[in-house]
Enzyme design. Structure first.
Site: not given
Length: 559
Positions: A309, A331, A373, A415, A425, A432, A436, A439, A443, A457
């Site tokens: 956990r 993330k 980026e 960032k 987000e 946030r 993207n 993206h 993606h 990427h």
């Protein structure tokens, strides 16, 4: 000129330590007082011996303090005296052998001073303390055995010092010169403090951080145990250096090595990593260290978030892309056949170590992918930063270490500000989600290639940036010249700037289909990050699918 006159001549204070005190640490016999006096004379700074200051404050000698009140009371007084000394104007301070062992004193030292460990071998120390009767910890004990025991306990803590200088039987003037040289060559790492509603942590950016990982992480770890998760390619290049850096501060570490590439970021790989962690076995305070690029960081972070956990997590990104993007923000996750990063968790690291030295091992294509980026950050909300990118982008991708470090710092700062305002987000507009930019297109391209390395990427994002600005121009939000400027810059650093630069043709309907399965979908509507100009990004759910299809067809896609 006499020797004493030479000692009194001052030398310029290195820029890296200007305005800060210098603290000398080490065991008894290391020469802290004699070197400290010489160093202070050369730098034109005052000198204080912490032990002498304690005796003045107490009105008795240190052996008498130990005999009357015991070591705990002595350490408390020592802590207060050192805090007072370092709160004043810059000076050189020689610590007693046990002072740096106190966590509060170390924290004060890190904040107010540059610390130097005078590291000596056991034979050297034994010779130096022979015949001295004012060492309370040696009274009635075998000197060599006692010093050996002290070294085992204290050297891993002394290793947290900023600078380490090895000392032998050379004259004090020679050692002082070695300290001066070490201080002039020392470059403090850039630090960025990330503050979130749930936690806070530092991003440390600089050269040679892997070798100093133990010193940087020890103050932040609850237990001196760690498991490093990395891939085979990175392990061959950097794992040994990291393990050595951890061992220097007595952090015991083992490693889990996965295959390299996006194909390791799967549910099966995640389950295998968790099984290995439980087999170690890990405890609730055992740290998980991700050493590698974004794939390793996402996989290791998700394993850390869910095993027992939640285990303490550290990011050590080794690619430019992961240093400026995935390592900051929390993330984590893995891919499924349905899409990228669809299973995961928000889980913040305890610290991020971005060692710019690791970037020298990257091929040019990887550096370029990371740079996308960086440029994205300026395009979202900092036009001045994008202008900096236009001036310095080629230096970043060509390996200029200072340009890379500054690019990492500025991108992470941008960032961190965005993430701090919208950690999970949750803001439907802006927040946030702005990160993207490019993206949604990127993606979709990655999904079409199947995450097999056909497109990186950052390359997908680079093309996505141009497409996002072209779409914005078509919808009347920005000038066509802005899109042309973005594409020109992306192309100038060697990145693919449009779909025609890729080695295959695409179906517009297929790409839009991938977009509809993206995790950024809400209420069945496509969400795009668009722009009203350079540095003026915004989110929109009102983009007609027909406009996206038309753009893609005009870019060469089939229907």
């Amino acid at each position: 000129m006499t020797k004493n006159t030479a000692l009194r001549e001052t030398q310029p204070i290195p820029d890296t330590i200007a305005g800060r005190s210098i603290v000398l640490v080490g065991l008894m016999g290391a020469g802290k007082t004699s070197i400290g006096r010489r160093l202070a004379a050369r730098l034109g700074m005052p000198f204080r011996d912490a032990d002498q200051e304690i005796e003045l404050a107490a009105g008795c000698t240190i052996p008498e303090l130990f005999a009357r009140y015991g070591e705990p009371a002595f350490r408390d007084g020592e802590r207060r005296v050192i805090r007072r000394l370092l709160a004043g104007d810059p000076l050189v301070v020689a610590f007693g052998g046990g002072a740096f062992m106190d966590p509060q004193t170390r924290e004060t030292t890190r904040a107010e001073a540059t610390s130097v460990w005078l590291r000596c071998t056991l034979p050297t120390l034994v010779r130096r303390v022979a015949g001295r009767d004012n060492r309370p910890l040696l009274n009635g004990r075998d000197r060599e055995d006692t010093l050996r025991q002290l070294m085992e306990v204290r050297y891993p803590i002394y290793a947290e010092a900023d600078v380490i200088v090895d000392c032998g039987d050379e004259p004090p003037d020679h050692t002082t010169g070695s300290v001066m040289q070490a201080l002039s060559e020392w470059k403090p790492a850039r630090r960025l403090h990330v503050v979130l509603s749930s936690t806070s942590y530092d991003v440390v950016i600089g050269d040679n951080l892997l070798a100093r990982a133990g010193a940087l992480l020890a103050p932040r770890l609850q237990q001196k145990r760690a498991v490093v998760i990395t891939d085979r390619n990175v392990a061959a290049l950097h794992l040994q250096t990291l393990m050595g850096g951890l061992a220097e501060t007595a952090i015991t570490a083992s490693a889990i090595v996965v295959e390299g590439g996006e194909m390791s970021k799967t549910m099966d790989s995640y389950a295998n990593v968790v099984d290995q962690l439980l087999e170690v076995p890990v405890e609730r305070r055992t740290a998980i260290i991700a050493l590698g690029g974004g794939v390793v960081g996402d996989l290791a972070g998700f394993a850390a978030a869910t095993t027992l956990r939640g285990l303490p997590f550290v990011q050590i990104p080794t690619t430019l892309l992961s240093q400026v993007d995935s390592s900051v923000g929390g993330k984590t996750g893995v891919n499924t056949r349905r899409g990228k990063n669809l299973v995961g968790a928000f889980y913040q690291p305890r610290m991020v170590l971005a060692d710019t030295g690791t970037l020298a091992t990257l091929p040019p294509r990887e550096l370029g992918a990371g740079y996308a980026e960086i440029a994205k950050s300026g395009l979202i909300g900092d036009a001045a930063f994008f202008a900096w990118c236009e001036r310095n982008g080629k230096a970043v991708v060509s390996g200029d270490r200072e340009a890379q470090a500054e690019a990492v710092r500025r991108t992470c700062a941008f960032k961190a500000a965005v993430v701090g305002d919208d950690e999970r987000e949750e803001k439907p507009n802006d927040g946030r989600a702005l990160l993207n930019l490019g993206h949604t297109f990127g993606h979709a391209l990655e999904a079409e290639y199947g995450y097999d390395g056909g497109i990186l990427h950052g390359e997908g994002v680079a093309i996505g940036l141009g497409l996002a600005f072209k779409l914005s121009a078509r919808l009347g939000f920005c000038a066509a010249a802005d899109a042309e400027r973005v594409i020109a810059h992306v192309s100038s650093v060697g990145l693919p700037a449009d779909l025609s630069m890729l080695n295959r043709r695409f179906s517009a309907a297929m790409l839009v289909g991938h977009m509809r399965r993206d995790k950024k979908m809400r209420d069945g509507a496509l969400h795009f990050v668009l722009a009203r100009g350079i540095g003026q990004a915004f989110t929109s759910a009102d983009v007609p699918p027909e406009a996206v299809l038309e753009l893609l067809r005009d870019e060469g896609c089939t229907a």
